[in-house]
Design an enzyme around this catalytic site. Structure first.
Site, PDB file in Angstrom:
ATOM      1  N   HIS A 187      -9.971  38.119   7.859  1.00  0.00           N
ATOM      2  CA  HIS A 187      -8.870  39.144   9.411  1.00  0.00           C
ATOM      3  C   HIS A 187     -10.829  39.696   9.186  1.00  0.00           C
ATOM      4  O   HIS A 187     -10.841  39.570  11.055  1.00  0.00           O
ATOM      5  CB  HIS A 187      -8.231  40.104   8.521  1.00  0.00           C
ATOM      6  CG  HIS A 187      -8.053  41.135   9.213  1.00  0.00           C
ATOM      7  ND1 HIS A 187      -6.800  40.940   9.930  1.00  0.00           N
ATOM      8  CD2 HIS A 187      -8.379  41.883   9.481  1.00  0.00           C
ATOM      9  CE1 HIS A 187      -6.677  42.010  10.403  1.00  0.00           C
ATOM     10  NE2 HIS A 187      -7.297  43.107  10.636  1.00  0.00           N
ATOM     11  N   GLU A 188     -11.418  40.027   8.840  1.00  0.00           N
ATOM     12  CA  GLU A 188     -12.780  41.004   9.028  1.00  0.00           C
ATOM     13  C   GLU A 188     -13.489  40.138   9.736  1.00  0.00           C
ATOM     14  O   GLU A 188     -14.644  40.489  10.799  1.00  0.00           O
ATOM     15  CB  GLU A 188     -13.172  42.062   8.078  1.00  0.00           C
ATOM     16  CG  GLU A 188     -12.483  42.761   6.866  1.00  0.00           C
ATOM     17  CD  GLU A 188     -11.914  44.095   7.940  1.00  0.00           C
ATOM     18  OE1 GLU A 188     -12.156  44.209   8.916  1.00  0.00           O
ATOM     19  OE2 GLU A 188     -10.829  44.035   7.651  1.00  0.00           O
TER      20      GLU A 188
END
Length: 644
Positions: free
Chosen positions: A450-451
């Site tokens: 996600h990051e």
């Protein structure tokens, strides 16, 4: 805006302070307390008197006579009708005799021989001694004096309660005297806000030398409204004006005028201005004036008769000033859009000073101000900290320096290091690390991708801010974060920058869907932010080609009347706005998905590194980008980008 040094020793103002009388306990509670005290003292005195009286053994007079005849007693003390006999072994016994007869006659009546009487030392004490009178009168005087004390105390309390009713309308303003050096603040204590200080210099000059302005016919502004975001130093600037001019500084919050009783606020306003006129030249500072200065007649925001009467009295007092009264009214608010128009007209708050968030140079000056009495390590570079804190207010920077000092003290170090300040930036922005919030292996991998998705999109798209740090360590409410910071301060944002920001916000959502063929709740905040941004582009900023340069959103001032974001739009226009928001988000989604598909290798490398080390700093992150054919952004690249 800089604040006064937080570690400077604060002292109480030497000037008088007008405060609200504090209410005492109820009259019945006071009566009960007084009765309990009276009872305790009476019982205690009874025990004490009994102890004093019975300290020596009391016997009959005949026994005393027999012991004298037997030669056991060496000394006798007579005080009135009281007889104290001292025996050879040092003990004492007391008795009483007839008042009319002498002690010698009494012993003779008991057939004590004259030789035995002469062998005993007899002492006669004056029965008017202090001990005699104390023991005689104390049982009468002590209760009487105690009763008078209780009556005096209750009457004083009742008088205080009565006076409180008369002083209920007194002003609650605090006075900072110009002689109080401990609380004196000058422009030298204020870093940044150069334009605001230039505007306020005229006010200082007028307070110091009003004759110069009056002679030429100039009218100094009666009211100065300080506007700016929270933490920019509005109150500090007002105090600095008073400190530079050397005049009394009356300060009060807008909420302190309003009470549940109608008319109290207006009375306090009158009392405040009367006190300030007597102390003039002076400055009256009303903090958070929007608490009483909101638009009248709306019925919202606390719009009751008391608040409106208070506002009316403020308007009357400001409009009633004479040009030579030498009183300046200053006020501070971060919501100037909700103030009543009557407050802002010429003759009242006719000078408005805007205090912006500090730029890079100002931030560095503010950091130096707060670092004066903090031991900094040799590696500390405040210029670097200033570059990494765009959008920080003076209060944020003060908190940053304090957090850095706390981190150093927690690790038992005597100096603050650069690493402490870097960590403090993230703590102020996102909250403290939550290392106890341990993710399982699957959640850790999802968070890493996600990051990595956010970081990859921000690094590839030309108008997105460069990435400074990526982490999957929980901070605040976030399971991980991608720290993006602009290379320089910006006052405006373009349409292309907004579109790239929306694509970056979608990066985490797209990465989860692409890698795991599923999505989680971790992208919920990203979706809220990008949706609000897209709607503002269409309805507020006129950045939609289909809708054109039209602002459909209601202004903040009209919003207080109950009108929503699209208060003027018809149903058809509202539907068109929704469709255009959807089109913008879909376009950003396709652009981000294309970038992620093209640079899938970089995405996997970033996520793998995050799972391994949890945090990637800017230098290591750029090495990963370069290894996968992505050129990191430089400042010169940003400078040559067009705005549109």
């Amino acid at each position: 805006m800089a604040q006064p040094q937080s570690d400077q020793k604060q002292k109480k103002s030497s000037g008088p302070k007008l405060r609200r009388p504090q209410g005492g306990p109820s009259i019945w509670l006071q009566l009960g307390l007084a009765f309990a005290i009276f009872l305790v003292l009476s019982v205690g005195y009874s025990f004490l008197r009994e102890y004093i009286v019975t300290e020596s053994e009391t016997v009959s007079l005949s026994e005393i006579a027999s012991d004298i005849e037997a030669g056991k007693i060496t000394e006798v003390t007579v005080a009135g009708d009281s007889v104290t006999a001292t025996y050879a072994d040092g003990t004492e016994k007391k008795s009483r005799k007839e008042t009319e007869a002498s002690f010698t006659e009494t012993l003779a009546n008991y057939d004590v021989s004259a030789n035995r009487i002469n062998a005993v030392k007899v002492s006669i004490e004056d029965e008017g001694g202090a001990r005699f009178w104390f023991l005689t009168l104390a049982p009468l005087l002590v209760p009487v004096l105690l009763l008078f004390g209780i009556i005096w105390y209750l009457s004083r309390q009742m008088r205080g309660a009565g006076m409180q009713a008369f002083t209920f309308g007194r002003s609650l303003a605090r006075l900072v005297s110009p002689e109080d050096q401990a609380q004196r603040v000058t422009f030298a204590d204020v870093a940044g806000a150069r334009e605001a200080k230039e505007e306020l210099t005229e006010i200082v000059d007028f307070l110091k030398n009003p004759k110069k302005f009056i002679q030429i016919g100039a009218r100094i502004p009666k009211g100065v409204l300080l506007m700016g975001a929270p933490g920019t130093g509005k109150t500090l600037l007002a105090r600095a004006v008073a400190g530079e001019a050397g005049v009394p500084f009356f300060t009060i919050s807008g909420s302190e005028f309003v009470e549940m009783f109608v008319g109290v606020g207006a009375s306090r306003v009158r009392d405040l201005f009367e006190t300030a006129k007597k102390a003039g030249p002076a400055i009256v500072f009303i903090d958070e004036i929007d608490a009483v200065g909101r638009v009248r007649g709306t019925g919202v925001g606390g719009g009751n008769d008391e608040r409106e009467q208070t506002l009316n009295q403020i308007l009357v007092e400001m409009d009633g000033f004479e040009p030579n009264e030498k009183i300046i009214v200053m006020a501070a608010t971060n919501r100037p859009d909700v103030l009543d128009p009557a407050l802002l007209r010429p003759g009242r708050f006719d000078r408005r000073v805007m205090i912006d968030l500090p730029d890079r140079k100002d931030r560095e000056d503010i950091l130096k101000t707060h670092a004066r009495q903090k031991p900094l390590g040799p590696d500390v570079k405040l210029s670097v900290i200033a570059e990494r804190t765009p959008g920080f207010s003076g209060a944020d920077l003060a908190n940053l320096m304090n957090e850095g000092a706390i981190l150093a003290a927690r690790e038992n170090r005597k100096e603050i290091a650069q690493f402490d300040l870097i960590r403090s930036i993230e703590k102020v922005m996102l909250g403290p690390e939550r290392r106890s919030h341990v993710l399982n292996k699957k959640e850790k991998e999802i968070t890493a991708y996600h990051e990595a998705g956010h970081a990859l999109i921000a690094s590839v798209l030309p108008y997105a801010d460069p990435v400074h740090k990526v982490s999957i360590i929980s901070r605040g409410r976030a399971a991980g974060y991608t720290l993006k910071l602009p290379l320089e301060d910006r006052k405006m944002q373009s349409r292309k920058e907004f579109l790239d920001d929306i694509a970056v916000s979608l990066g985490g959502f797209i990465a989860e869907k692409m890698i795991f063929e599923d999505v989680t709740t971790g992208a919920s905040n990203d979706l809220q932010v990008l949706t609000a941004l897209a709607r503002n582009m269409v309805a507020r900023y006129g950045m939609s080609e289909k809708m054109g340069p039209v602002a459909f959103a209601a202004s903040a001032q009209r919003a207080i009347f109950g009108e929503g974001v699209d208060g003027e739009a018809s149903e058809e226009v509202t539907a068109a706005i929704d469709a255009e928001v959807r089109r913008i988000i879909d376009g950003a989604y396709k652009k981000a998905e294309k970038v992620m598909t093209k640079h899938r290798g970089a995405l996997d490398a970033i996520a793998k590194k995050l799972v391994e080390v949890e945090t990637i700093e800017r230098d290591d992150f750029e090495k990963i980008l370069i290894a996968h054919g992505i050129t990191p952004k430089k400042k010169e690249d940003i400078e040559h980008q067009p705005l549109v």
